[in-house]
Motif scaffolding. Structure first.
Motif, short mmCIF file in Angstrom:
data_model
loop_
_atom_site.label_atom_id
_atom_site.label_comp_id
_atom_site.label_asym_id
_atom_site.label_seq_id
_atom_site.Cartn_x
_atom_site.Cartn_y
_atom_site.Cartn_z
N ASP A 255 -90.50 -28.03 -39.70
CA ASP A 255 -89.64 -27.46 -40.74
C ASP A 255 -90.04 -27.95 -42.12
O ASP A 255 -90.00 -27.20 -43.11
CB ASP A 255 -88.18 -27.78 -40.44
CG ASP A 255 -87.95 -29.27 -40.21
OD1 ASP A 255 -87.04 -29.84 -40.82
OD2 ASP A 255 -88.72 -29.86 -39.41
N ARG A 279 -85.58 -20.46 -43.96
CA ARG A 279 -84.44 -21.05 -43.27
C ARG A 279 -85.01 -21.82 -42.09
O ARG A 279 -85.22 -21.27 -41.01
CB ARG A 279 -83.45 -19.97 -42.81
CG ARG A 279 -82.89 -19.17 -43.98
CD ARG A 279 -81.69 -18.36 -43.60
NE ARG A 279 -81.21 -17.62 -44.76
CZ ARG A 279 -80.40 -18.12 -45.68
NH1 ARG A 279 -79.99 -19.37 -45.57
NH2 ARG A 279 -80.00 -17.38 -46.71
N ALA A 280 -85.22 -23.11 -42.35
CA ALA A 280 -85.94 -23.95 -41.39
C ALA A 280 -84.97 -24.92 -40.72
O ALA A 280 -84.46 -25.83 -41.36
CB ALA A 280 -87.06 -24.71 -42.07
N GLU A 314 -89.67 -13.74 -44.87
CA GLU A 314 -88.70 -14.65 -44.26
C GLU A 314 -89.43 -15.60 -43.32
O GLU A 314 -90.20 -15.16 -42.46
CB GLU A 314 -87.63 -13.87 -43.49
CG GLU A 314 -86.79 -12.94 -44.36
CD GLU A 314 -85.81 -12.13 -43.54
OE1 GLU A 314 -85.83 -12.27 -42.29
OE2 GLU A 314 -85.03 -11.36 -44.13
N ARG A 316 -88.81 -18.69 -40.59
CA ARG A 316 -87.80 -19.32 -39.74
C ARG A 316 -88.47 -20.35 -38.84
O ARG A 316 -89.57 -20.12 -38.33
CB ARG A 316 -87.10 -18.28 -38.86
CG ARG A 316 -86.43 -17.15 -39.62
CD ARG A 316 -85.13 -17.62 -40.26
NE ARG A 316 -84.45 -16.51 -40.90
CZ ARG A 316 -84.63 -16.17 -42.19
NH1 ARG A 316 -85.48 -16.86 -42.93
NH2 ARG A 316 -83.97 -15.15 -42.72
N THR A 317 -87.79 -21.47 -38.63
CA THR A 317 -88.22 -22.46 -37.64
C THR A 317 -86.99 -22.94 -36.88
O THR A 317 -85.87 -22.87 -37.38
CB THR A 317 -88.93 -23.67 -38.30
OG1 THR A 317 -87.98 -24.37 -39.13
CG2 THR A 317 -90.13 -23.25 -39.11
N THR A 321 -86.64 -20.85 -31.75
CA THR A 321 -87.42 -19.86 -32.49
C THR A 321 -88.88 -20.22 -32.56
O THR A 321 -89.76 -19.34 -32.53
CB THR A 321 -86.86 -19.71 -33.92
OG1 THR A 321 -85.47 -19.41 -33.85
CG2 THR A 321 -87.58 -18.62 -34.68
N GLU A 324 -91.44 -18.42 -37.02
CA GLU A 324 -91.36 -16.97 -37.15
C GLU A 324 -91.47 -16.59 -38.62
O GLU A 324 -90.68 -17.05 -39.44
CB GLU A 324 -90.05 -16.46 -36.55
CG GLU A 324 -89.90 -14.95 -36.60
CD GLU A 324 -88.62 -14.48 -35.95
OE1 GLU A 324 -88.52 -14.61 -34.72
OE2 GLU A 324 -87.71 -14.03 -36.68
#
Length: 415
Positions: A255, A279-280, A314, A316-317, A321, A324
């Motif tokens: 992250d 958004r990690a 976007e 993501r972590t 997930t 991503e």
């Protein structure tokens, strides 16, 4: 043949040891001894040629004949003489039975030996024929005919599974060799183009007008081309290093790497009018921090550069997930998505425009993911959803874990 010979010998010995007592018991049971000592003895009232003892005696070789004289017709016999008769008959019957047993056993053994040799020869040829096919195919294969397959037509069994496994291995080898050949050809093409540009700039750009302004432009062009070549070589070296696996392992906060990559590309995203959102959730992975940082940088950079004005990215972590990265952009045909992970693969042909990549970004991502035991996949978005891709890197359950802060997972804000 060994088992048959051993069986014949064991049967012969066991039968021979118990046969005398069996025959003696049978004879004495059929003709009790007291009947041999009275006037009602068989040979006392019956001519010798019709006495049961004469019928019981075998017509064998002289060695099987009675050892002593038999009683004369019309006379009585003592118990001792009756016992001698019984023993003589038993010995003769035993010898004849054992000879017959041995003869029949040997004859049957010979017949079965011939039959088993023929059957074994046929069976061995039938069983080993697929192995010969596999061996011949393996000897014939080379880099030019890896497309051939054994395609063994046989019932299910060990050899069928072996042939199918060999065919699967040939398929993987064919794909690997094809990928390596494409890689070598593309790498040669990518490196030859900058060299040609440099040569043309040196021979044509400075010919006839070596003015300071023209020299400065050619100098800038040569530096730009050299930088592009350097990026290609650096990408190839990183790709090769990723393919060799990890030399060092440690706990990496994915992250934090995601935030760092997004911060490094925030300026470029603003220039391209692309919104970058991160958004990690906490995610720790056992691996190489340098390679994982390059993986995230390549994913975010590709998402920013292959986008559209007013687009979005976007990142993501998280434990469920992995990693991503989703972006808007040109619509990618679904049948070309998997090919984007191959080296030098692009959605569109290269134009050698400033800032254009070499086509190694996703291939490096895939190699780094595989080195960490993860899987990189991509899915295309339809036009009504803004186009673009979603690239996911899924780690194994024991590789990716979430950190806890005060008993609760911490989340990262957007960039």
């Amino acid at each position: 043949m060994l088992a048959g010979s051993l069986l014949t010998g064991v049967v012969y010995v066991l039968v021979g040891e118990g046969m005398y007592s069996s025959i003696s018991m049978a004879v004495t049971t059929a003709v009790p001894a007291q009947r041999l000592d009275g006037p009602t003895a068989p040979w006392a009232t019956t001519p010798w040629t019709t006495v049961p003892w004469a019928t019981a005696l075998p017509s064998g070789p002289p060695s099987a004949a009675p050892a002593g004289p038999l009683p004369s017709p019309g006379t009585g016999a003592s118990p001792r003489e009756a016992l001698a008769i019984t023993r003589t008959v038993s010995d003769a019957a035993e010898a004849a039975a054992l000879d017959r047993l041995l003869t029949v056993s040997v004859a049957v053994l010979v017949c079965y030996a011939v039959l088993s040799v023929a059957l074994a020869w046929w069976t061995a040829g039938r069983v080993l024929r697929p192995i010969a096919v596999i061996t011949d195919t393996a000897r014939r294969l080379s880099g030019e005919n890896l497309h051939e397959r054994i395609a063994l037509d046989a019932p299910p069994g060990e050899l069928k599974r072996l042939a199918d496994t060999f065919d699967d291995m040939l398929g993987r080898m064919e794909r690997l060799v094809s990928a390596q050949q494409r890689f070598a050809a593309n790498a040669a093409h990518e490196l030859r183009t900058p060299l040609a540009v440099q040569r043309a700039a040196a021979e044509i750009g400075l010919a006839g007008d070596p003015s300071p302004g023209r020299v400065a432009r050619m100098r800038a062009k040569l530096i730009e081309v050299a930088d592009g070549s350097e990026r290609i070589i650096e990408g190839l070296l990183l790709l090769a290093a990723s393919e060799q696996g990890l030399k060092e392992r440690g706990t990496v906060a994915v992250d934090e790497l995601a935030r760092r990559a997004a911060a490094a590309l925030a300026g470029e995203a603003a220039e391209r009018d692309v919104t970058l959102d991160v958004r990690a959730l906490p995610l720790d992975v056992e691996g190489d921090p340098v390679l994982l940082e390059r993986l995230l940088h390549n994913l975010v950079a590709n998402a920013v550069r292959h986008n559209v004005p007013h687009g979005r990215v976007e990142v993501r972590t998280g434990p469920g997930t992995g990693i991503e990265v989703t972006n808007t952009g040109p619509v990618v045909p679904p049948d070309t998505v998997a090919l984007l992970f191959e080296p030098f693969r692009r959605l569109n042909e290269r134009t050698h425009a400033p800032g254009e990549g070499a086509g190694l970004g996703l291939s490096i991502v895939d190699a780094i993911a595989r080195a960490h035991g993860a899987t990189a996949t991509a899915s295309a978005h339809p036009e009504e959803e803004g186009g673009g891709l979603t690239v996911r890197v899924a780690f194994r359950p024991h590789h990716g874990t979430a950190r806890r802060t005060g008993g609760k997972s911490s989340a990262a804000g957007g960039v």
